[in-house]
Design a protein around this motif. Structure first.
Motif, PDB file in Angstrom:
ATOM      1  N   GLY A  24      -9.157  29.784   6.301  1.00 21.81           N
ATOM      2  CA  GLY A  24      -9.494  29.180   5.021  1.00 21.81           C
ATOM      3  C   GLY A  24      -8.316  28.603   4.260  1.00 21.81           C
ATOM      4  O   GLY A  24      -8.450  28.253   3.085  1.00 21.81           O
ATOM      5  N   LYS A  25      -7.161  28.446   4.913  1.00 17.82           N
ATOM      6  CA  LYS A  25      -5.991  27.894   4.249  1.00 17.82           C
ATOM      7  C   LYS A  25      -5.941  26.386   4.441  1.00 17.82           C
ATOM      8  O   LYS A  25      -6.294  25.865   5.502  1.00 17.82           O
ATOM      9  CB  LYS A  25      -4.720  28.532   4.795  1.00 17.82           C
ATOM     10  CG  LYS A  25      -4.599  30.024   4.512  1.00 17.82           C
ATOM     11  CD  LYS A  25      -3.301  30.579   5.067  1.00 17.82           C
ATOM     12  CE  LYS A  25      -3.160  32.060   4.785  1.00 17.82           C
ATOM     13  NZ  LYS A  25      -1.896  32.622   5.343  1.00 17.82           N
ATOM     14  N   ALA A  26      -5.490  25.684   3.421  1.00 17.27           N
ATOM     15  CA  ALA A  26      -5.424  24.230   3.473  1.00 17.27           C
ATOM     16  C   ALA A  26      -4.228  23.767   4.297  1.00 17.27           C
ATOM     17  O   ALA A  26      -3.146  24.374   4.258  1.00 17.27           O
ATOM     18  CB  ALA A  26      -5.328  23.667   2.066  1.00 17.27           C
ATOM     19  N   ALA A  27      -4.421  22.695   5.049  1.00 17.35           N
ATOM     20  CA  ALA A  27      -3.345  22.130   5.857  1.00 17.35           C
ATOM     21  C   ALA A  27      -2.184  21.699   4.961  1.00 17.35           C
ATOM     22  O   ALA A  27      -2.385  21.050   3.936  1.00 17.35           O
ATOM     23  CB  ALA A  27      -3.860  20.935   6.651  1.00 17.35           C
ATOM     24  N   ASN A  28      -0.984  22.068   5.373  1.00 18.60           N
ATOM     25  CA  ASN A  28       0.199  21.668   4.609  1.00 18.60           C
ATOM     26  C   ASN A  28       1.327  21.149   5.502  1.00 18.60           C
ATOM     27  O   ASN A  28       2.442  20.914   5.024  1.00 18.60           O
ATOM     28  CB  ASN A  28       0.707  22.828   3.755  1.00 18.60           C
ATOM     29  CG  ASN A  28       1.084  24.050   4.577  1.00 18.60           C
ATOM     30  OD1 ASN A  28       1.016  24.023   5.811  1.00 18.60           O
ATOM     31  ND2 ASN A  28       1.469  25.117   3.909  1.00 18.60           N
ATOM     32  N   ALA A  71      -1.833  24.845   8.762  1.00 23.01           N
ATOM     33  CA  ALA A  71      -1.732  25.508   7.456  1.00 23.01           C
ATOM     34  C   ALA A  71      -0.781  26.686   7.604  1.00 23.01           C
ATOM     35  O   ALA A  71      -1.186  27.773   8.018  1.00 23.01           O
ATOM     36  CB  ALA A  71      -3.118  25.974   6.988  1.00 23.01           C
ATOM     37  N   LYS A 127     -10.062  17.894  10.187  1.00 18.22           N
ATOM     38  CA  LYS A 127     -10.317  19.216   9.616  1.00 18.22           C
ATOM     39  C   LYS A 127      -9.067  19.646   8.865  1.00 18.22           C
ATOM     40  O   LYS A 127      -7.981  19.735   9.451  1.00 18.22           O
ATOM     41  CB  LYS A 127     -10.643  20.226  10.718  1.00 18.22           C
ATOM     42  CG  LYS A 127     -11.876  19.875  11.539  1.00 18.22           C
ATOM     43  CD  LYS A 127     -12.035  20.856  12.695  1.00 18.22           C
ATOM     44  CE  LYS A 127     -13.203  20.474  13.592  1.00 18.22           C
ATOM     45  NZ  LYS A 127     -13.307  21.378  14.772  1.00 18.22           N
ATOM     46  N   LEU A 128      -9.198  19.913   7.610  1.00 20.61           N
ATOM     47  CA  LEU A 128      -8.036  20.163   6.760  1.00 20.61           C
ATOM     48  C   LEU A 128      -7.913  21.614   6.317  1.00 20.61           C
ATOM     49  O   LEU A 128      -7.113  21.933   5.434  1.00 20.61           O
ATOM     50  CB  LEU A 128      -8.094  19.249   5.528  1.00 20.61           C
ATOM     51  CG  LEU A 128      -8.091  17.747   5.853  1.00 20.61           C
ATOM     52  CD1 LEU A 128      -8.254  16.941   4.569  1.00 20.61           C
ATOM     53  CD2 LEU A 128      -6.812  17.351   6.583  1.00 20.61           C
ATOM     54  N   VAL A 129      -8.684  22.501   6.948  1.00 25.79           N
ATOM     55  CA  VAL A 129      -8.661  23.920   6.604  1.00 25.79           C
ATOM     56  C   VAL A 129      -8.592  24.732   7.897  1.00 25.79           C
ATOM     57  O   VAL A 129      -9.281  24.414   8.875  1.00 25.79           O
ATOM     58  CB  VAL A 129      -9.901  24.327   5.782  1.00 25.79           C
ATOM     59  CG1 VAL A 129      -9.872  25.811   5.454  1.00 25.79           C
ATOM     60  CG2 VAL A 129      -9.985  23.514   4.492  1.00 25.79           C
ATOM     61  N   SER A 130      -7.783  25.767   7.912  1.00 28.29           N
ATOM     62  CA  SER A 130      -7.649  26.623   9.087  1.00 28.29           C
ATOM     63  C   SER A 130      -8.809  27.599   9.173  1.00 28.29           C
ATOM     64  O   SER A 130      -9.623  27.715   8.245  1.00 28.29           O
ATOM     65  CB  SER A 130      -6.337  27.403   9.018  1.00 28.29           C
ATOM     66  OG  SER A 130      -6.402  28.394   8.002  1.00 28.29           O
ATOM     67  N   CYS A 168      -5.457  23.735  12.049  1.00 26.65           N
ATOM     68  CA  CYS A 168      -6.569  23.056  11.381  1.00 26.65           C
ATOM     69  C   CYS A 168      -7.200  22.017  12.299  1.00 26.65           C
ATOM     70  O   CYS A 168      -8.409  22.021  12.504  1.00 26.65           O
ATOM     71  CB  CYS A 168      -6.094  22.385  10.089  1.00 26.65           C
ATOM     72  SG  CYS A 168      -5.452  23.513   8.849  1.00 26.65           S
TER      73      CYS A 168
END
Length: 312
Positions: free
Chosen positions: A52-56, A311, A46-49, A290
């Motif tokens: 709704g923020k993208a994993a970084n 994220a 899962k790459l979104v918190s 995420c």
């Protein structure tokens, strides 16, 4: 945990008898076919918190059960494919002067930090490899009785602390259970102090399966290291201070998800394991969470790596 204490039937609870493969002589019936093991399959990342923020931020933690042997088993190839921003290692069993050239020369991680046992060669040890230089790095928790074993590295980054730890094992016969309880109290106080300053990420081999769902044979292991009431209560007390087991937060009912398997009795192929490796977060970081992954197919140690995606 010390491997000679951990890698045995009593300490790991791997007491299942091997299934007979021949006919049952007493009744003349064919032996019952052994059930196929239920393996845990790591779902897609899962790459979104939740916001709704993208994993970084990607952090991986792995108890390698001896750094030099792990390098020879191509562990670094897996790390390069996983490509975490920070790679945390436990149980290096290696003094800094004896580090393999392959890991010292990794250009992907220009900032490398090592903590080794002061008294015992080839025992304990943790490391942290970072792509970005931390603001500050410290070793141990400020208590000599714990710090001489090389079990903790703390890195401070702009918005969080990252702690990698190799928590001591209660050992065969629970001879170190009292020491483990002292450690739990002191380590919890150390983490609480950090958390008051900025959010905290704790990763590593915490040497406890917290709930019955976290190991294959809970009933037979309540008096064994890693699943005693005292060790489990110690972990519960940590969570009560405002920390969260990230994997159980996301996957509260997930069974058969383990991170350690003894080398004996074909335990890994049968998935007779324990979940001993964690990412524990300050509750304030949950909005950035995420995913929390168990990379069970990665080989090279009796533990598998775990990976956290945030994220921030």
């Amino acid at each position: 945990m010390p491997k000679r204490a951990k890698k045995n039937e009593e300490a790991t609870g791997d007491t299942e008898k091997q299934s007979e493969t021949g006919p049952e002589k007493k009744r003349g019936k064919a032996a019952k076919e052994p059930e196929a093991p239920i393996l845990y399959e790591d779902p897609p990342d899962k790459l979104v918190s939740v916001e709704g923020k993208a994993a970084n931020l990607k952090i991986t933690s792995w108890n390698v059960d001896g750094l030099r042997a792990w390098v020879k088993k191509n562990g670094l190839e897996w790390v390069r494919k996983e490509d975490p921003d920070v790679f945390c290692i436990q149980e290096t069993k290696c003094a800094e002067k004896a580090l393999p050239a392959e890991i010292k020369d990794m250009p992907e991680y220009p900032h490398k930090y090592w903590a080794c046992s002061e008294d015992k060669e080839g025992y304990s040890g943790v490391a942290m490899l970072c792509k970005v230089k931390p603001l500050n790095v410290s070793y141990g928790i400020g208590k000599e009785e714990h710090d001489k074993e090389g079990r903790v590295i703390t890195a401070e980054f702009p918005s969080y602390f990252l702690v990698t730890a190799y928590v001591p094992n209660a050992s065969r016969g629970l001879v170190r259970l009292g020491y483990r309880q002292t450690w739990d109290v002191d380590f919890r106080a150390y983490l609480k102090d950090l958390d008051q300053r900025k959010p905290l990420i704790l990763c590593g081999d915490l040497n406890v399966s917290h709930q019955e769902i976290d190991l294959k044979n809970p009933k037979g292991n309540k008096k064994n290291a890693g699943f005693t009431p005292e060790e489990r209560e110690g972990f519960s007390a940590l969570l009560a201070e405002g920390f969260v087991d990230s994997f159980r937060h996301l996957y509260p009912e997930q069974q058969y998800a383990y991170t350690f398997w003894t080398y004996m009795m074909n335990s890994r192929s049968k998935n007779v394991g324990w979940r001993l490796d964690y990412f524990v977060l300050s509750r304030t970081l949950l909005s950035a969470l995420c995913d929390s992954k168990i990379r069970g197919t990665a080989m090279g140690s009796d533990h598998c790596p775990v990976t956290l995606l945030l994220a921030l």
